[in-house]
Design a protein around this motif. Structure first.
Motif, PDB file in Angstrom:
ATOM      1  N   ASP A 191      32.713 -57.368  44.433  1.00  0.00           N
ATOM      2  CA  ASP A 191      32.178 -56.343  45.340  1.00  0.00           C
ATOM      3  C   ASP A 191      32.323 -56.723  46.810  1.00  0.00           C
ATOM      4  O   ASP A 191      32.699 -55.897  47.642  1.00  0.00           O
ATOM      5  CB  ASP A 191      30.697 -56.080  45.036  1.00  0.00           C
ATOM      6  CG  ASP A 191      30.503 -55.107  43.883  1.00  0.00           C
ATOM      7  OD1 ASP A 191      31.505 -54.685  43.270  1.00  0.00           O
ATOM      8  OD2 ASP A 191      29.337 -54.771  43.601  1.00  0.00           O
ATOM      9  N   THR A 195      33.208 -54.628  50.244  1.00  0.00           N
ATOM     10  CA  THR A 195      32.156 -54.249  51.193  1.00  0.00           C
ATOM     11  C   THR A 195      32.257 -55.015  52.511  1.00  0.00           C
ATOM     12  O   THR A 195      31.844 -54.503  53.555  1.00  0.00           O
ATOM     13  CB  THR A 195      30.762 -54.461  50.573  1.00  0.00           C
ATOM     14  OG1 THR A 195      30.614 -55.837  50.189  1.00  0.00           O
ATOM     15  CG2 THR A 195      30.578 -53.577  49.351  1.00  0.00           C
ATOM     16  N   ARG A 202      30.243 -50.368  52.223  1.00  0.00           N
ATOM     17  CA  ARG A 202      29.937 -49.974  50.846  1.00  0.00           C
ATOM     18  C   ARG A 202      31.188 -49.427  50.185  1.00  0.00           C
ATOM     19  O   ARG A 202      32.170 -49.090  50.844  1.00  0.00           O
ATOM     20  CB  ARG A 202      28.833 -48.911  50.794  1.00  0.00           C
ATOM     21  CG  ARG A 202      29.207 -47.542  51.357  1.00  0.00           C
ATOM     22  CD  ARG A 202      28.119 -46.523  51.060  1.00  0.00           C
ATOM     23  NE  ARG A 202      28.342 -45.194  51.608  1.00  0.00           N
ATOM     24  CZ  ARG A 202      29.033 -44.231  50.993  1.00  0.00           C
ATOM     25  NH1 ARG A 202      29.612 -44.440  49.817  1.00  0.00           N
ATOM     26  NH2 ARG A 202      29.162 -43.037  51.568  1.00  0.00           N
TER      27      ARG A 202
END
Length: 252
Positions: A191, A195, A202
């Motif tokens: 992730d 991000t 996001r």
């Protein structure tokens, strides 16, 4: 039936395609969908088939014509990913990715576009990618297919715009979908790789993409938008910062 708007969506079983179908249904569109697996999550004419197969496309178009008599919107969303070094990508993988991600949209656009041109109205929205705007390592076939899809979008926009059919592309950044889950499960990224790069810090959600599609589909909202490659990526493609500068800008 003549007053109803009809939207055709490929790859509608999951992710962006499914959410796009839901958003367009909420806006009053009748739906026709094609996917490799049955789609039963919403009320639609559903066809199980392969967008890269000419016979499947022909049968699907005939079903849509028989049921609705028209298609006002075509959303070419179906796509597959392939992650790995270019030197290890097989010709079979290359061909399959381009068949689904580029040949499929061409076949659907040609088939439904012919009918839209007769009516003098229609909107085609191709789901491309930020990978169609720049190079992303280890995705040679996917990148090439999405660059090609943007080229297809612009060419059709030039040919058909003056005859009432608008053609545009949406270029998502990384989206939280089943495809992302599969890529992360293979260890392709985590992730924070995404991000920390995205200025908005996001992932995109399928709803972000679906609403952009709805905008481009509607001539009342985007009637003079034609040939665009709309980035819906939180600023990914705009950010030329190096990593320390990128992250420092968020804490000022």
């Amino acid at each position: 039936m003549d007053d109803d708007r009809v939207a055709v969506i490929t790859g509608a079983a999951h992710g962006i395609g499914r959410r796009t179908a839901e958003v367009l249904a909420d806006e009053g569109y009748l739906l026709a969908v094609i996917d490799r697996e049955p789609v039963s999550a919403f009320d639609a004419l559903s066809f199980v088939g392969d967008v890269s197969d000419e016979d499947d496309v022909e049968r699907f178009v005939e079903l849509v014509e028989a049921r609705y008599g028209r298609a006002d919107v075509l959303v070419n969303n179906a796509g597959i990913a392939s992650i790995g070094p270019a030197e290890e990508t097989t010709a079979a993988t290359w061909r399959r990715v381009l068949e689904v991600n580029l040949t499929g949209p061409f076949l659907l656009s040609q088939a439904f576009g012919r009918r839209m041109l007769v009516r003098g109205a229609g909107s085609i929205v191709n789901i491309a990618s930020v990978a169609g705007l720049m190079g992303v390592a280890d995705r040679v076939a996917y990148n090439a297919s999405k660059h090609g899809l943007i080229g297809l979008t612009r060419t059709l926009a030039v040919e058909w715009g003056g005859r009432g059919v608008r053609v545009n592309a949406v270029c998502p950044g990384w989206v939280k979908t089943e495809m992302d889950d599969a890529s992360q499960a293979e260890g392709a990224y985590v992730d924070t790789d995404i991000t920390e790069h995205v200025p908005m810090a996001r992932f995109a959600q399928p709803d972000d993409i679906a609403k952009a599609v709805a905008f481009l589909a509607d001539p009342a909202r985007s009637g003079f938008v034609n040939g665009a490659a709309l980035s819906v990526d939180g600023g990914w493609a705009a950010d030329g910062s190096w990593q320390s500068l990128r992250l420092d800008s968020r804490s000022r």
